[in-house]
Scaffold this motif. Structure first.
Motif, PDB file in Angstrom:
ATOM      1  N   SER A 342     -14.086  61.918   1.739  1.00 42.85           N
ATOM      2  CA  SER A 342     -15.502  61.998   2.104  1.00 42.85           C
ATOM      3  C   SER A 342     -15.693  62.535   3.511  1.00 42.85           C
ATOM      4  O   SER A 342     -16.647  63.272   3.777  1.00 42.85           O
ATOM      5  CB  SER A 342     -16.147  60.615   1.973  1.00 42.85           C
ATOM      6  N   ASP A 343     -14.819  62.179   4.453  1.00 39.67           N
ATOM      7  CA  ASP A 343     -14.973  62.684   5.819  1.00 39.67           C
ATOM      8  C   ASP A 343     -14.833  64.200   5.866  1.00 39.67           C
ATOM      9  O   ASP A 343     -15.549  64.887   6.589  1.00 39.67           O
ATOM     10  CB  ASP A 343     -13.939  62.045   6.748  1.00 39.67           C
ATOM     11  N   GLU A 344     -13.882  64.718   5.081  1.00 37.78           N
ATOM     12  CA  GLU A 344     -13.690  66.170   5.022  1.00 37.78           C
ATOM     13  C   GLU A 344     -14.922  66.866   4.445  1.00 37.78           C
ATOM     14  O   GLU A 344     -15.411  67.863   4.990  1.00 37.78           O
ATOM     15  CB  GLU A 344     -12.464  66.467   4.171  1.00 37.78           C
ATOM     16  N   ALA A 345     -15.448  66.343   3.344  1.00 35.35           N
ATOM     17  CA  ALA A 345     -16.626  66.944   2.720  1.00 35.35           C
ATOM     18  C   ALA A 345     -17.837  66.861   3.639  1.00 35.35           C
ATOM     19  O   ALA A 345     -18.622  67.816   3.747  1.00 35.35           O
ATOM     20  CB  ALA A 345     -16.915  66.248   1.400  1.00 35.35           C
ATOM     21  N   ALA A 346     -18.010  65.727   4.318  1.00 36.31           N
ATOM     22  CA  ALA A 346     -19.161  65.564   5.204  1.00 36.31           C
ATOM     23  C   ALA A 346     -19.086  66.515   6.397  1.00 36.31           C
ATOM     24  O   ALA A 346     -20.089  67.109   6.806  1.00 36.31           O
ATOM     25  CB  ALA A 346     -19.229  64.115   5.679  1.00 36.31           C
ATOM     26  N   ALA A 347     -17.903  66.669   6.966  1.00 36.58           N
ATOM     27  CA  ALA A 347     -17.762  67.556   8.118  1.00 36.58           C
ATOM     28  C   ALA A 347     -18.060  69.002   7.739  1.00 36.58           C
ATOM     29  O   ALA A 347     -18.719  69.735   8.487  1.00 36.58           O
ATOM     30  CB  ALA A 347     -16.355  67.441   8.693  1.00 36.58           C
ATOM     31  N   ARG A 348     -17.589  69.429   6.572  1.00 39.39           N
ATOM     32  CA  ARG A 348     -17.831  70.802   6.144  1.00 39.39           C
ATOM     33  C   ARG A 348     -19.311  71.050   5.873  1.00 39.39           C
ATOM     34  O   ARG A 348     -19.860  72.094   6.217  1.00 39.39           O
ATOM     35  CB  ARG A 348     -17.000  71.094   4.888  1.00 39.39           C
ATOM     36  N   LEU A 349     -20.006  70.079   5.280  1.00 40.47           N
ATOM     37  CA  LEU A 349     -21.436  70.227   5.025  1.00 40.47           C
ATOM     38  C   LEU A 349     -22.220  70.253   6.332  1.00 40.47           C
ATOM     39  O   LEU A 349     -23.166  71.037   6.488  1.00 40.47           O
ATOM     40  CB  LEU A 349     -21.922  69.094   4.123  1.00 40.47           C
ATOM     41  N   ALA A 350     -21.836  69.439   7.290  1.00 40.26           N
ATOM     42  CA  ALA A 350     -22.526  69.437   8.586  1.00 40.26           C
ATOM     43  C   ALA A 350     -22.350  70.767   9.300  1.00 40.26           C
ATOM     44  O   ALA A 350     -23.300  71.292   9.895  1.00 40.26           O
ATOM     45  CB  ALA A 350     -21.990  68.296   9.445  1.00 40.26           C
ATOM     46  N   ASP A 351     -21.145  71.331   9.257  1.00 39.34           N
ATOM     47  CA  ASP A 351     -20.920  72.644   9.880  1.00 39.34           C
ATOM     48  C   ASP A 351     -21.786  73.716   9.247  1.00 39.34           C
ATOM     49  O   ASP A 351     -22.289  74.610   9.930  1.00 39.34           O
ATOM     50  CB  ASP A 351     -19.446  73.032   9.766  1.00 39.34           C
ATOM     51  N   ALA A 352     -21.961  73.642   7.926  1.00 38.51           N
ATOM     52  CA  ALA A 352     -22.763  74.652   7.238  1.00 38.51           C
ATOM     53  C   ALA A 352     -24.241  74.519   7.568  1.00 38.51           C
ATOM     54  O   ALA A 352     -24.969  75.516   7.622  1.00 38.51           O
ATOM     55  CB  ALA A 352     -22.552  74.554   5.731  1.00 38.51           C
ATOM     56  N   LEU A 353     -24.706  73.301   7.802  1.00 36.89           N
ATOM     57  CA  LEU A 353     -26.134  73.092   8.050  1.00 36.89           C
ATOM     58  C   LEU A 353     -26.568  73.570   9.423  1.00 36.89           C
ATOM     59  O   LEU A 353     -27.712  73.994   9.604  1.00 36.89           O
ATOM     60  CB  LEU A 353     -26.475  71.600   7.900  1.00 36.89           C
ATOM     61  N   LEU A 354     -25.674  73.517  10.409  1.00 43.35           N
ATOM     62  CA  LEU A 354     -26.071  73.838  11.777  1.00 43.35           C
ATOM     63  C   LEU A 354     -26.023  75.337  12.014  1.00 43.35           C
ATOM     64  O   LEU A 354     -25.012  75.985  11.732  1.00 43.35           O
ATOM     65  CB  LEU A 354     -25.157  73.138  12.780  1.00 43.35           C
ATOM     66  N   PRO A 355     -27.074  75.922  12.561  1.00 46.82           N
ATOM     67  CA  PRO A 355     -27.029  77.346  12.920  1.00 46.82           C
ATOM     68  C   PRO A 355     -26.188  77.553  14.165  1.00 46.82           C
ATOM     69  O   PRO A 355     -25.775  76.590  14.838  1.00 46.82           O
ATOM     70  CB  PRO A 355     -28.509  77.675  13.174  1.00 46.82           C
ATOM     71  N   ASP A 356     -25.942  78.817  14.502  1.00 48.59           N
ATOM     72  CA  ASP A 356     -25.070  79.124  15.632  1.00 48.59           C
ATOM     73  C   ASP A 356     -25.603  78.566  16.943  1.00 48.59           C
ATOM     74  O   ASP A 356     -24.835  78.110  17.797  1.00 48.59           O
ATOM     75  CB  ASP A 356     -24.902  80.650  15.753  1.00 48.59           C
ATOM     76  N   GLU A 357     -26.924  78.581  17.117  1.00 44.27           N
ATOM     77  CA  GLU A 357     -27.477  78.133  18.390  1.00 44.27           C
ATOM     78  C   GLU A 357     -27.344  76.625  18.592  1.00 44.27           C
ATOM     79  O   GLU A 357     -27.497  76.124  19.703  1.00 44.27           O
ATOM     80  CB  GLU A 357     -28.952  78.537  18.510  1.00 44.27           C
ATOM     81  N   LEU A 358     -27.056  75.885  17.506  1.00 48.04           N
ATOM     82  CA  LEU A 358     -26.868  74.442  17.618  1.00 48.04           C
ATOM     83  C   LEU A 358     -25.404  74.043  17.530  1.00 48.04           C
ATOM     84  O   LEU A 358     -25.092  72.864  17.324  1.00 48.04           O
ATOM     85  CB  LEU A 358     -27.666  73.722  16.519  1.00 48.04           C
TER      86      LEU A 358
END
Length: 671
Positions: A342-358
């Motif tokens: 779950s930690d791996e899946a959550a980290a990957r989803l969080a990276d995808a949600l954030l745009p470059d400026e964030l």
């Protein structure tokens, strides 16, 4: 000059090559010599160094020099014969009683003169080269030779490898077998190994289904609608064009077909060029077609991502078609990729949600996502859907209360107590990353998109990237027009899931290939690190960009270092060309400088003559000085890449998974 010459050639539009009727023995026995990466091996003629050296010598000066040396050599031979005759007469060796001695001496002298002429004047006149280039070919054409028909292949048993399976193989000899069938059956036979049960199952399938045995789950034996590119599935190559005969190209690649295969795609490929330069039609679609054919043959799996209107092949090419926003799409997307942790899946989803400026808030956002996804999975036995995840990140009181109760009942609340308390403290604060993630998730929690993601009673069957161990063909149509920001999030998520899933596969027998038609939003620091891991995982990605300027400057050089193949299309900006030029480095070029200076040599008479000449003609006598030296020059300068590339061409450098490198090639992609 060579670029201008290439610009004037082949101005016709690229059309699909006509396919001749397939004849299995001819195709299976066609010569495929070993060649450098990037060379289309079928019917390839290896480079002959002597031929290249001969081709570099102009015919006029060569023939003139040969004729002059022939004339002088003939003169020397005749004069030598006359001299020997005079010496024999002088010493009285021409008398009848000395006939045998004089004959031996004359024969010896003639042979010596012939050898001398051939060695001295033949070498200076390069008679051997003239023989190879003109005389020998003319003599060879005098022999009547009837060319073999295309169907008259050598008598070779194309099913020899499968003969140990028994007499059932004879059924294949009387059926129409295509290249996909041939490669698929041999691929299946190699996986049988020494397992008796698998052996019997293979033989039973061949006996029952013939050439359709061991078929792909879709039961397709070729791509519907035909092929637009030329493929050689036996060595898994797709032909994209022809390397041009220009000095910038390595000699061994000139006029050879240019092709890509898994040993090259396994180091990933970055292609940069403005819209309308043919990146999709000349590169992305043929590679997608090749991966789909190899998947039908049981040798690859393909994930093709692009806009819904991108020409990446019809839906019939693919087993899974995901089109968020399209109610008719049969499949949805698992936002977590069926990750086991779950930690791996959550980290990957969080990276995808954030745009470059964030990006600076990425670490806290990953922690916040993990503090929600981990407890939810422990409580409910699965990952949360978009709407449930959004509510929990935003601090929904009812959702958190229910989550706490379920954890308490399961006895796992102490395990996640710290995460629950941390999220409770952050709720409502201005710096809460959970609120930011909830706002970003709102872009996916739209009525038109909701059914395309896991979670909810109306959700469609979800494709998970963990299925890369099977020969699947997946097409993802991004809603770039209706939901552009959601499309960018999904693009980042898919690339991150692919790199993780491909590297974590236990069975890496299949080549896992991903084609990303517009990778502008998908490339971030995490994606670059993921691409670097693919080289040893029998996987690779094809990334297409309109310009490198769309990426943060800190990512451009790392991206160039992460991929092994780099491709520049016509019309790229000079600042993009600078990165290509620096990556491709320099090479030594012989440079000749001519200097003219006034002639001041000689005495008084010569100087006076020069003064008279200047007064009469108005020109000053000069001396010419020629200096030759080796200097380092860029293989391709930024100016050449930005302004001198002909339309329909591209420059590409290659690196194979074994480390073989090919310097940049100018390739005509239209034939």
């Amino acid at each position: 000059m060579e670029l201008n010459d290439a610009r004037t050639q082949h101005t016709h539009p690229r059309l699909p090559p006509p396919r001749a009727p397939f004849h299995l023995p001819t195709w299976a026995t066609a010569p495929r010599p070993e060649a450098a990466p990037g060379i289309y091996r079928q019917h390839h003629t290896p480079h002959d160094p002597k031929a290249a050296e001969q081709a570099g010598t102009p015919a006029g000066p060569l023939l003139l020099r040969a004729a002059l040396n022939l004339a002088v050599g003939l003169f020397v031979y005749l004069e030598g014969v006359s001299l020997v005759q005079g010496l024999l007469t002088t010493f009285g060796l021409t008398a009848p009683n000395s006939f045998v001695i004089s004959l031996l001496i004359a024969a010896t002298v003639n042979v010596a003169l012939v050898i001398l002429v051939l060695m001295v004047f033949g070498r200076m006149g390069r008679w051997g080269e003239v023989w190879r280039r003109w005389i020998a070919p003319v003599l060879s054409r005098t022999v009547t030779e009837v060319p073999a028909e295309p169907e008259q292949a050598p008598v070779v048993d194309v099913w020899a490898e499968l003969r140990p399976a028994g007499d059932v193989v004879r059924r294949l000899e009387g059926e129409a077998v295509g290249d996909v069938d041939y490669v698929r059956l041999h691929q299946a036979w190699r996986t049988v190994g020494s397992d008796p049960a698998a052996w019997q199952e293979f033989a039973a399938q061949v006996a029952a289904r013939g050439a359709a045995a061991c078929a792909h789950p879709s039961e397709q034996r070729d791509l519907p609608g035909g092929r637009a590119a030329r493929h050689d599935l036996l060595v898994r190559q797709v032909r994209l064009g022809t390397a041009q005969d220009v000095p910038k190209n390595p000699v061994g690649h000139r006029n050879a077909g240019f092709a890509l295969d898994p040993r090259v795609l396994g180091t990933s490929l970055l292609a940069v060029g403005p819209a309308g330069t043919g990146k999709t039609a000349s590169l992305a679609r043929p590679v997608a077609e090749a991966l789909c054919l190899q998947a039908l043959a049981g040798a690859a799996c393909a994930v093709v991502v692009g806009a819904s209107d991108a020409d990446l092949g019809p839906d019939d090419w693919y087993d899974v078609v995901i089109a968020p926003g399209d109610p008719a799409a049969p499949y949805g997307l698992d936002l977590y990729g069926a990750a086991p942790h779950s930690d791996e899946a959550a980290a990957r989803l969080a990276d995808a949600l954030l745009p470059d400026e964030l990006a600076p808030r990425a670490e806290s956002a990953r922690a916040a996502m993990q503090q929600v996804v981990g407890p939810y999975r422990a409580a409910y036995g699965g990952y949360p859907g978009v709407r449930a995840l959004r509510a929990l990140l935003a601090g929904d009181a009812e959702g958190w209360a229910e989550l706490g109760e379920r954890l308490q009942k399961s006895g796992r609340r102490p395990e996640f107590e710290a995460d629950l308390q941390q999220r409770e403290r952050m709720h409502g604060r201005a710096d809460d990353p959970g609120a930011l993630l909830a706002d970003r998730l709102a872009l996916l929690d739209r009525p038109a998109l909701a059914a395309g993601f896991s979670g909810g009673p109306d959700a469609k069957p979800a494709f998970a990237m963990r299925a890369l161990e099977h020969p699947l063909r997946v097409r993802v149509k991004l809603p770039e027009r209706s939901h552009p920001e959601a499309a960018r999030i999904l693009s980042r998520l898919l690339l991150g899931q692919f790199t993780q899933a491909a590297a974590d596969r236990r069975d890496r027998e299949l080549f896992a290939g991903m084609v990303l038609d517009d990778a502008t939003a998908a490339v971030d620091a995490q994606a670059i690190r993921g691409v670097q891991r693919l080289r040893g995982a029998n996987a690779g990605v094809l990334l297409l960009l309109r310009t490198l300027s769309d990426l943060p400057e800190a990512l451009r050089a790392p991206l160039f270092g992460a991929v092994g193949n780099r491709m520049a299309f016509p019309g790229i900006a000079p600042w993009d060309g600078r990165l290509f030029s620096e990556a491709w480095g320099t090479h030594l070029v012989r440079e000749t400088a001519v200097t003219h200076v006034p002639d001041t040599s000689g005495g008084t008479v010569r100087r006076a003559g020069r003064l008279v000449r200047k007064a009469l003609s108005g020109t000053t006598a000069q001396t010419e000085s020629i200096t030759t030296r080796d200097v380092e020059r860029h293989r391709w300068s930024p100016s050449d890449l930005a302004h001198a590339l002909p339309s329909g061409h591209a420059v590409i450098s290659l690196t194979s998974v074994t480390g073989e490198q090919v310097p940049p090639l100018l390739v005509d992609l239209r034939h």
